[in-house]
Motif scaffolding. Structure first.
Motif, PDB file in Angstrom:
ATOM      1  N   THR A 129       0.835  -1.210   0.000  1.00 51.09           N
ATOM      2  CA  THR A 129       0.000   0.000   0.000  1.00 51.09           C
ATOM      3  C   THR A 129       0.861   1.249   0.000  1.00 51.09           C
ATOM      4  OG1 THR A 129      -1.773  -1.135   1.187  1.00 51.09           O
ATOM      5  CG2 THR A 129      -1.772   1.264   1.276  1.00 51.09           C
ATOM      6  N   TYR A 130       1.871   1.255   0.853  1.00 52.46           N
ATOM      7  CA  TYR A 130       2.754   2.418   0.968  1.00 52.46           C
ATOM      8  C   TYR A 130       3.462   2.694  -0.356  1.00 52.46           C
ATOM      9  CZ  TYR A 130       5.618   5.779   3.527  1.00 52.46           C
ATOM     10  OH  TYR A 130       6.203   6.941   3.981  1.00 52.46           O
ATOM     11  N   LEU A 131       4.014   1.637  -0.970  1.00 54.52           N
ATOM     12  CA  LEU A 131       4.755   1.801  -2.214  1.00 54.52           C
ATOM     13  C   LEU A 131       3.855   2.257  -3.356  1.00 54.52           C
ATOM     14  CD1 LEU A 131       7.119  -1.309  -2.139  1.00 54.52           C
ATOM     15  CD2 LEU A 131       7.796   1.089  -1.941  1.00 54.52           C
ATOM     16  N   LYS A 132       2.662   1.685  -3.460  1.00 59.78           N
ATOM     17  CA  LYS A 132       1.752   2.025  -4.553  1.00 59.78           C
ATOM     18  C   LYS A 132       1.422   3.518  -4.552  1.00 59.78           C
ATOM     19  CE  LYS A 132      -1.515  -0.823  -5.743  1.00 59.78           C
ATOM     20  NZ  LYS A 132      -1.231  -1.056  -7.191  1.00 59.78           N
ATOM     21  N   VAL A 133       1.004   4.029  -3.398  1.00 58.44           N
ATOM     22  CA  VAL A 133       0.617   5.437  -3.318  1.00 58.44           C
ATOM     23  C   VAL A 133       1.845   6.348  -3.470  1.00 58.44           C
ATOM     24  CG1 VAL A 133      -0.507   7.195  -1.898  1.00 58.44           C
ATOM     25  CG2 VAL A 133      -1.349   4.837  -1.868  1.00 58.44           C
ATOM     26  N   LEU A 134       2.951   5.973  -2.826  1.00 59.72           N
ATOM     27  CA  LEU A 134       4.182   6.757  -2.924  1.00 59.72           C
ATOM     28  C   LEU A 134       4.602   6.953  -4.373  1.00 59.72           C
ATOM     29  CD1 LEU A 134       6.800   8.007  -1.656  1.00 59.72           C
ATOM     30  CD2 LEU A 134       7.753   5.685  -1.682  1.00 59.72           C
ATOM     31  N   MET A 135       4.638   5.881  -5.139  1.00 64.04           N
ATOM     32  CA  MET A 135       5.115   5.957  -6.523  1.00 64.04           C
ATOM     33  C   MET A 135       4.125   6.685  -7.432  1.00 64.04           C
ATOM     34  SD  MET A 135       6.905   2.215  -6.892  1.00 64.04           S
ATOM     35  CE  MET A 135       7.701   2.543  -8.453  1.00 64.04           C
ATOM     36  N   MET A 136       2.832   6.582  -7.125  1.00 66.67           N
ATOM     37  CA  MET A 136       1.851   7.285  -7.951  1.00 66.67           C
ATOM     38  C   MET A 136       1.885   8.798  -7.707  1.00 66.67           C
ATOM     39  SD  MET A 136      -1.305   4.541  -8.004  1.00 66.67           S
ATOM     40  CE  MET A 136      -2.239   5.399  -9.265  1.00 66.67           C
ATOM     41  N   PHE A 137       2.431   9.202  -6.585  1.00 69.49           N
ATOM     42  CA  PHE A 137       2.678  10.621  -6.339  1.00 69.49           C
ATOM     43  C   PHE A 137       4.079  11.022  -6.813  1.00 69.49           C
ATOM     44  CE2 PHE A 137      -0.977  10.562  -3.469  1.00 69.49           C
ATOM     45  CZ  PHE A 137      -1.492  11.847  -3.636  1.00 69.49           C
ATOM     46  N   GLY A 138       4.819  10.084  -7.419  1.00 74.07           N
ATOM     47  CA  GLY A 138       6.184  10.327  -7.862  1.00 74.07           C
ATOM     48  C   GLY A 138       6.362  11.580  -8.706  1.00 74.07           C
ATOM     49  N   PRO A 139       5.482  11.851  -9.697  1.00 71.64           N
ATOM     50  CA  PRO A 139       5.669  13.068 -10.511  1.00 71.64           C
ATOM     51  C   PRO A 139       5.703  14.346  -9.683  1.00 71.64           C
ATOM     52  CG  PRO A 139       4.070  11.601 -11.548  1.00 71.64           C
ATOM     53  CD  PRO A 139       4.383  11.022 -10.194  1.00 71.64           C
ATOM     54  N   PHE A 140       4.895  14.411  -8.632  1.00 74.40           N
ATOM     55  CA  PHE A 140       4.858  15.615  -7.801  1.00 74.40           C
ATOM     56  C   PHE A 140       6.139  15.765  -6.976  1.00 74.40           C
ATOM     57  CE2 PHE A 140       0.405  14.364  -8.447  1.00 74.40           C
ATOM     58  CZ  PHE A 140      -0.074  15.523  -9.032  1.00 74.40           C
ATOM     59  N   PHE A 141       6.654  14.636  -6.454  1.00 77.56           N
ATOM     60  CA  PHE A 141       7.916  14.688  -5.710  1.00 77.56           C
ATOM     61  C   PHE A 141       9.055  15.202  -6.596  1.00 77.56           C
ATOM     62  CE2 PHE A 141       5.793  11.556  -2.899  1.00 77.56           C
ATOM     63  CZ  PHE A 141       6.091  12.113  -1.670  1.00 77.56           C
ATOM     64  N   VAL A 142       9.139  14.655  -7.820  1.00 71.05           N
ATOM     65  CA  VAL A 142      10.235  15.017  -8.725  1.00 71.05           C
ATOM     66  C   VAL A 142      10.122  16.482  -9.159  1.00 71.05           C
ATOM     67  CG1 VAL A 142      11.324  14.518 -10.944  1.00 71.05           C
ATOM     68  CG2 VAL A 142      10.501  12.629  -9.523  1.00 71.05           C
ATOM     69  N   LEU A 143       8.920  16.913  -9.529  1.00 72.83           N
ATOM     70  CA  LEU A 143       8.723  18.304  -9.953  1.00 72.83           C
ATOM     71  C   LEU A 143       8.982  19.278  -8.809  1.00 72.83           C
ATOM     72  CD1 LEU A 143       5.523  17.932 -12.165  1.00 72.83           C
ATOM     73  CD2 LEU A 143       7.775  18.688 -12.954  1.00 72.83           C
ATOM     74  N   ASN A 144       8.567  18.911  -7.606  1.00 71.84           N
ATOM     75  CA  ASN A 144       8.774  19.782  -6.448  1.00 71.84           C
ATOM     76  C   ASN A 144      10.265  20.006  -6.191  1.00 71.84           C
ATOM     77  OD1 ASN A 144       8.003  21.219  -3.994  1.00 71.84           O
ATOM     78  ND2 ASN A 144       8.723  19.422  -2.902  1.00 71.84           N
ATOM     79  N   ASP A 145      11.049  18.924  -6.210  1.00 72.69           N
ATOM     80  CA  ASP A 145      12.501  19.060  -6.004  1.00 72.69           C
ATOM     81  C   ASP A 145      13.135  19.914  -7.101  1.00 72.69           C
ATOM     82  OD1 ASP A 145      12.824  17.562  -3.648  1.00 72.69           O
ATOM     83  OD2 ASP A 145      12.758  15.691  -4.755  1.00 72.69           O
ATOM     84  N   THR A 146      12.687  19.718  -8.335  1.00 67.26           N
ATOM     85  CA  THR A 146      13.259  20.452  -9.465  1.00 67.26           C
ATOM     86  C   THR A 146      12.995  21.953  -9.349  1.00 67.26           C
ATOM     87  OG1 THR A 146      12.981  18.528 -10.925  1.00 67.26           O
ATOM     88  CG2 THR A 146      13.258  20.671 -11.981  1.00 67.26           C
ATOM     89  N   PHE A 147      11.739  22.322  -9.124  1.00 65.95           N
ATOM     90  CA  PHE A 147      11.400  23.745  -9.017  1.00 65.95           C
ATOM     91  C   PHE A 147      12.046  24.381  -7.788  1.00 65.95           C
ATOM     92  CE2 PHE A 147       8.013  22.787 -12.084  1.00 65.95           C
ATOM     93  CZ  PHE A 147       8.082  23.922 -12.886  1.00 65.95           C
ATOM     94  N   ASN A 148      12.106  23.641  -6.697  1.00 66.09           N
ATOM     95  CA  ASN A 148      12.726  24.165  -5.476  1.00 66.09           C
ATOM     96  C   ASN A 148      14.166  24.586  -5.732  1.00 66.09           C
ATOM     97  OD1 ASN A 148      12.343  24.714  -2.673  1.00 66.09           O
ATOM     98  ND2 ASN A 148      11.175  22.824  -2.521  1.00 66.09           N
ATOM     99  N   CYS A 149      14.914  23.731  -6.399  1.00 62.75           N
ATOM    100  CA  CYS A 149      16.325  24.019  -6.668  1.00 62.75           C
ATOM    101  C   CYS A 149      16.483  25.228  -7.589  1.00 62.75           C
ATOM    102  CB  CYS A 149      17.003  22.798  -7.282  1.00 62.75           C
ATOM    103  SG  CYS A 149      17.190  21.399  -6.153  1.00 62.75           S
ATOM    104  N   PHE A 150      15.674  25.300  -8.639  1.00 58.19           N
ATOM    105  CA  PHE A 150      15.795  26.410  -9.584  1.00 58.19           C
ATOM    106  C   PHE A 150      15.430  27.745  -8.937  1.00 58.19           C
ATOM    107  CE2 PHE A 150      16.303  23.340 -12.938  1.00 58.19           C
ATOM    108  CZ  PHE A 150      17.012  24.032 -13.910  1.00 58.19           C
ATOM    109  N   ILE A 151      14.368  27.754  -8.145  1.00 56.61           N
ATOM    110  CA  ILE A 151      13.942  28.995  -7.508  1.00 56.61           C
ATOM    111  C   ILE A 151      14.966  29.467  -6.488  1.00 56.61           C
ATOM    112  CG2 ILE A 151      12.207  29.947  -5.914  1.00 56.61           C
ATOM    113  CD1 ILE A 151      10.117  28.309  -7.503  1.00 56.61           C
ATOM    114  N   ARG A 152      15.548  28.534  -5.735  1.00 49.62           N
ATOM    115  CA  ARG A 152      16.604  28.904  -4.783  1.00 49.62           C
ATOM    116  C   ARG A 152      17.814  29.483  -5.518  1.00 49.62           C
ATOM    117  NH1 ARG A 152      16.979  24.362  -2.197  1.00 49.62           N
ATOM    118  NH2 ARG A 152      18.685  23.492  -3.410  1.00 49.62           N
TER     119      ARG A 152
END
Length: 436
Positions: A129-152
């Motif tokens: 259950t944990y892995l299924k939901v975690l990975m399906m939110f994967g696009p948001f995790f990756v985009l969040n890290d990317t934008f965070n770094c660029f804005i900083r």
């Protein structure tokens, strides 16, 4: 005046990023705490088994974000705005493609993955259950890290910090609501975690709407070199995060053989507690990165050395403070995550923390010096340090020392590895000193 300027800029970037990283680590601790309270040792074990995949997803986001934002900061310092926007466009494309792959993996392959990671018996269902939901939110995790770094790196560390803190604290609140009043169990825990990057991205979107950013989506063609540049710098961040997952997996396997699920739960207490200290070191390293990259771009060696000096001094002070806190409050810290009051778990966690956390003095230095090398485009030293401390040295060290000294050997593997890598890091710096 120059020294005061260097210190002021470093303090601003590092302090804001450290606050944001502490927020992130607190929500990971909150996850562990609420899962322990709501689901006991099995829940904590399932959470620990799933950590390598979280590390992989987060590492992917940091690989794209740190790699792309470092190149962007260098181009920006040189006045090459069009080149910076091309880097951002390529980074965004990579984030979308890799995020989609994680989503599909979660939708169709979570159960085989749970079993591959070592989930057994009553823990399998929760891990799936944990892995299924975690990975399906994967696009948001990756985009969040990317934008965070660029804005900083675009000169707005305050918004980056605000986004990280808002996402983190919303996760803590949702953790409580989903697990206890709504009784959603492990699904509630990971759903709260999944909402965190979504909320963070909403905060970061303010930057785009106000049109303050100097990076934009532009037309790109034949950008193989740009993709390669992002990956060559950013892969260090992926290795760092992925390595932590590999280490957790290796330690889980060793400890399962020595002390069963209770031992893994004790290790989860140690590993999750150490996340707070490591996140502070990472915050210092990432906070100094825009300054180092910009100084490298214009060849300002005085600024490069000043930021590194301030980073190392800050790390040593924080490592001492954290270790003293662990030494004096070991019992209550371990008890927080031992909701079932299992004596053997409490004993193993206390013994492990006292040994394991001696490695902080060296790990903080290694995190900062490898980030320094990466930010100034010295790829080989950065990657060598990261690989050695990440898995190449610590994994065999854990197996060897566990054979010689059981659980004590497992706990010792971390400080011994970090000490050896710190010595190697100093050698690298001495050899490259004339270039920095």
């Amino acid at each position: 005046m120059k020294k005061n300027s260097h210190l002021r800029d470093f303090a601003r970037y590092a302090s804001l990023n450290v606050l944001g990283m502490i927020g992130v680590s607190c929500y990971i601790l909150a996850d562990t705490f609420f899962v322990a309270k709501g689901m006991g040792a099995d829940g904590v074990t399932a959470l620990n088994i799933a950590i390598p995949i979280y590390s992989l997803i987060h590492g992917t986001g940091l690989m794209i974000g740190m790699g792309g934002a470092t190149k962007f900061a260098i181009y920006k310092s040189q006045g090459r705005d069009e080149a910076g926007s091309r880097v951002f466009t390529c980074a965004l494309l990579m984030a979308l493609v890799l995020g989609a792959i994680y989503f599909l993996g979660g939708a169709f392959f979570s159960m085989p993955l749970a079993k591959l990671l070592g989930a057994k018996g009553s823990v399998v269902g929760m891990t799936n259950t944990y892995l299924k939901v975690l990975m399906m939110f994967g696009p948001f995790f990756v985009l969040n890290d990317t934008f965070n770094c660029f804005i900083r790196n675009d000169g707005n560390p305050k918004l980056s910090m605000a986004a990280m803190l808002t996402g983190s604290f919303s996760n803590i609140i949702l953790d409580y609501v989903f697990i206890f009043p709504l009784d959603m169990g492990i699904f509630g825990a990971i759903l709260a975690t999944g909402f965190s990057p979504v909320i963070s991205l909403c905060i970061l979107s303010i930057y785009k709407f106000r049109k303050k950013n100097s990076f934009h989506i532009v037309r790109t063609r034949h950008e193989g070199r740009t993709f390669g540049g992002i990956l060559s710098i950013g892969v260090q961040s992926l290795i760092t995060e992925l390595s932590s997952g590999i280490v957790v997996l290796a330690f889980n396997i060793i400890i399962l053989g020595l002390a069963g699920n209770t031992g893994v739960a004790a290790y989860a207490v140690i590993a999750n507690t150490s996340i707070v200290a490591v996140s502070i070191f990472t915050g210092i390293a990432q906070g100094g990165q825009p300054l180092i990259s910009a100084a490298h771009g214009i060849g300002n060696k005085d600024r490069l050395r000043a930021v590194l000096r301030y980073s190392v001094i800050s790390q040593l002070v924080i490592a001492l403070m954290v270790y003293l806190a662990i030494a004096f409050f070991t019992t209550p810290i371990a008890a927080i995550f031992n909701s079932e009051h299992i004596d053997s778990l409490q004993r193993m966690a206390e013994d492990g923390m006292k040994i394991y956390f001696t490695g902080l003095f060296f790990s903080g230095f290694n995190i900062i010096i490898s980030a320094f090398f990466a930010a100034s485009e010295k790829i080989i030293p950065a990657q060598t340090i990261t690989i050695l401390r990440g898995f190449a040295l610590i994994v065999p060290m854990a197996f060897i020392m566990s054979k010689a000294a059981g659980l004590t050997g497992v706990w010792l593997a971390y400080p011994v590895t970090e000490f050896i890598v710190a010595a190697i890091s100093i050698i690298f710096y001495i050899r490259n000193r004339h270039k920095t």
